[in-house]
Design a protein around this motif. Structure first.
Motif, PDB file in Angstrom:
ATOM      1  N   TYR A  47       0.831  -1.200   0.000  1.00 34.20           N
ATOM      2  CA  TYR A  47       0.000   0.000   0.000  1.00 34.20           C
ATOM      3  C   TYR A  47       0.872   1.259   0.000  1.00 34.20           C
ATOM      4  O   TYR A  47       0.607   2.211  -0.752  1.00 34.20           O
ATOM      5  CB  TYR A  47      -0.903  -0.026   1.231  1.00 34.20           C
ATOM      6  N   ILE A  48       1.916   1.279   0.808  1.00 36.70           N
ATOM      7  CA  ILE A  48       2.806   2.436   0.872  1.00 36.70           C
ATOM      8  C   ILE A  48       3.485   2.671  -0.469  1.00 36.70           C
ATOM      9  O   ILE A  48       3.665   3.816  -0.903  1.00 36.70           O
ATOM     10  CB  ILE A  48       3.841   2.249   2.005  1.00 36.70           C
ATOM     11  N   ARG A  49       3.861   1.599  -1.156  1.00 29.88           N
ATOM     12  CA  ARG A  49       4.460   1.757  -2.486  1.00 29.88           C
ATOM     13  C   ARG A  49       3.479   2.414  -3.459  1.00 29.88           C
ATOM     14  O   ARG A  49       3.864   3.252  -4.288  1.00 29.88           O
ATOM     15  CB  ARG A  49       4.915   0.399  -3.033  1.00 29.88           C
ATOM     16  N   LYS A  50       2.214   2.070  -3.360  1.00 31.86           N
ATOM     17  CA  LYS A  50       1.193   2.701  -4.203  1.00 31.86           C
ATOM     18  C   LYS A  50       1.077   4.192  -3.894  1.00 31.86           C
ATOM     19  O   LYS A  50       0.990   5.021  -4.806  1.00 31.86           O
ATOM     20  CB  LYS A  50      -0.163   2.022  -3.999  1.00 31.86           C
ATOM     21  N   LEU A  51       1.058   4.521  -2.606  1.00 37.80           N
ATOM     22  CA  LEU A  51       0.985   5.928  -2.203  1.00 37.80           C
ATOM     23  C   LEU A  51       2.197   6.708  -2.721  1.00 37.80           C
ATOM     24  O   LEU A  51       2.054   7.820  -3.253  1.00 37.80           O
ATOM     25  CB  LEU A  51       0.936   6.042  -0.680  1.00 37.80           C
ATOM     26  N   ARG A  52       3.376   6.116  -2.580  1.00 37.53           N
ATOM     27  CA  ARG A  52       4.600   6.793  -3.008  1.00 37.53           C
ATOM     28  C   ARG A  52       4.598   7.023  -4.515  1.00 37.53           C
ATOM     29  O   ARG A  52       4.962   8.104  -4.995  1.00 37.53           O
ATOM     30  CB  ARG A  52       5.821   5.964  -2.591  1.00 37.53           C
ATOM     31  N   THR A  53       4.192   6.003  -5.261  1.00 37.84           N
ATOM     32  CA  THR A  53       4.141   6.129  -6.723  1.00 37.84           C
ATOM     33  C   THR A  53       3.162   7.214  -7.139  1.00 37.84           C
ATOM     34  O   THR A  53       3.459   8.043  -8.011  1.00 37.84           O
ATOM     35  CB  THR A  53       3.733   4.783  -7.357  1.00 37.84           C
ATOM     36  N   TYR A  54       2.002   7.238  -6.511  1.00 42.67           N
ATOM     37  CA  TYR A  54       0.986   8.250  -6.841  1.00 42.67           C
ATOM     38  C   TYR A  54       1.510   9.649  -6.519  1.00 42.67           C
ATOM     39  O   TYR A  54       1.351  10.587  -7.319  1.00 42.67           O
ATOM     40  CB  TYR A  54      -0.294   7.967  -6.066  1.00 42.67           C
TER      41      TYR A  54
END
Length: 201
Positions: A47-54
């Motif tokens: 989930y954190i990787r998704k937030l960072r990418t966004y």
């Protein structure tokens, strides 16, 4: 555990701002519930990787986060609490893949004397005997100073009995700081009484 929670309070206060950053609660429905804490850790990291990418795509500030994984006191279901510098609450909820239980709120300050202490104490509480938190490496570490001022037992007793006004005493000892409150407690392991004073600059 007390020291760990105290450090968590300081980290959140030093790195996050009210009305800008958010506090996210993440749960799982039955179809997505992890089998154990290790699997839950993988899910929240994803989930954190998704937030960072966004955030990078939008040109926002580099993602900063602190998260705690816990089991519910009564339900024993795994869930997560995150504090993140992510400005869009709706997107933060949409990016969660654990089912129908995300909830994101703006950080709010209840008592301005303590900033986010209440929230930090809540997410740092020990529900199942294992308290831990994970923080991103880009967090600003709080400044810790040690004052070796001499404080006799008699002086401590006079503070606790009210003979000495703690506000006047500690504000004189630490110029530039405002007295907030004082607590006294004893230890089951060593003798003596401990005084815990909170002040803010």
């Amino acid at each position: 555990r007390k020291n760990a929670v105290k450090h968590l309070v300081r980290l959140i206060n030093a790195n996050f701002e009210a009305d800008r950053d958010i506090w996210v609660h993440l749960g799982y429905d039955d179809d997505h519930l992890p089998e154990n804490a290790k699997e839950a850790s993988k899910e929240v990291q994803r989930y954190i990787r998704k937030l960072r990418t966004y955030a990078r795509r939008k040109g926002w500030d580099e993602l900063k986060y602190i998260y705690v994984t816990q089991r519910g006191k009564t339900t024993k279901r795994i869930h997560h609490h995150l504090v993140i510098n992510f400005p869009d609450r709706d997107i933060a909820e949409q990016l969660w893949h654990g089912g129908k239980y995300p909830r994101a709120n703006r950080l709010r300050i209840g008592d301005p004397r303590f900033k986010f202490e209440g929230m930090a104490n809540y997410i740092g509480s020990d529900h199942d005997g294992t308290k831990s938190y994970v923080a991103s490496r880009n967090l600003k570490q709080p400044t810790i100073t040690v004052a070796d001022a001499k404080f006799t037992r008699r002086r401590a007793e006079r503070v606790l009995t009210g003979e000495i006004d703690p506000k006047q005493l500690f504000e004189k000892m630490y110029p530039g700081y405002t007295y907030t409150d004082i607590k006294a407690f004893t230890s089951d392991y060593v003798s003596g009484t401990y005084i815990y004073v909170r002040m803010r600059c």
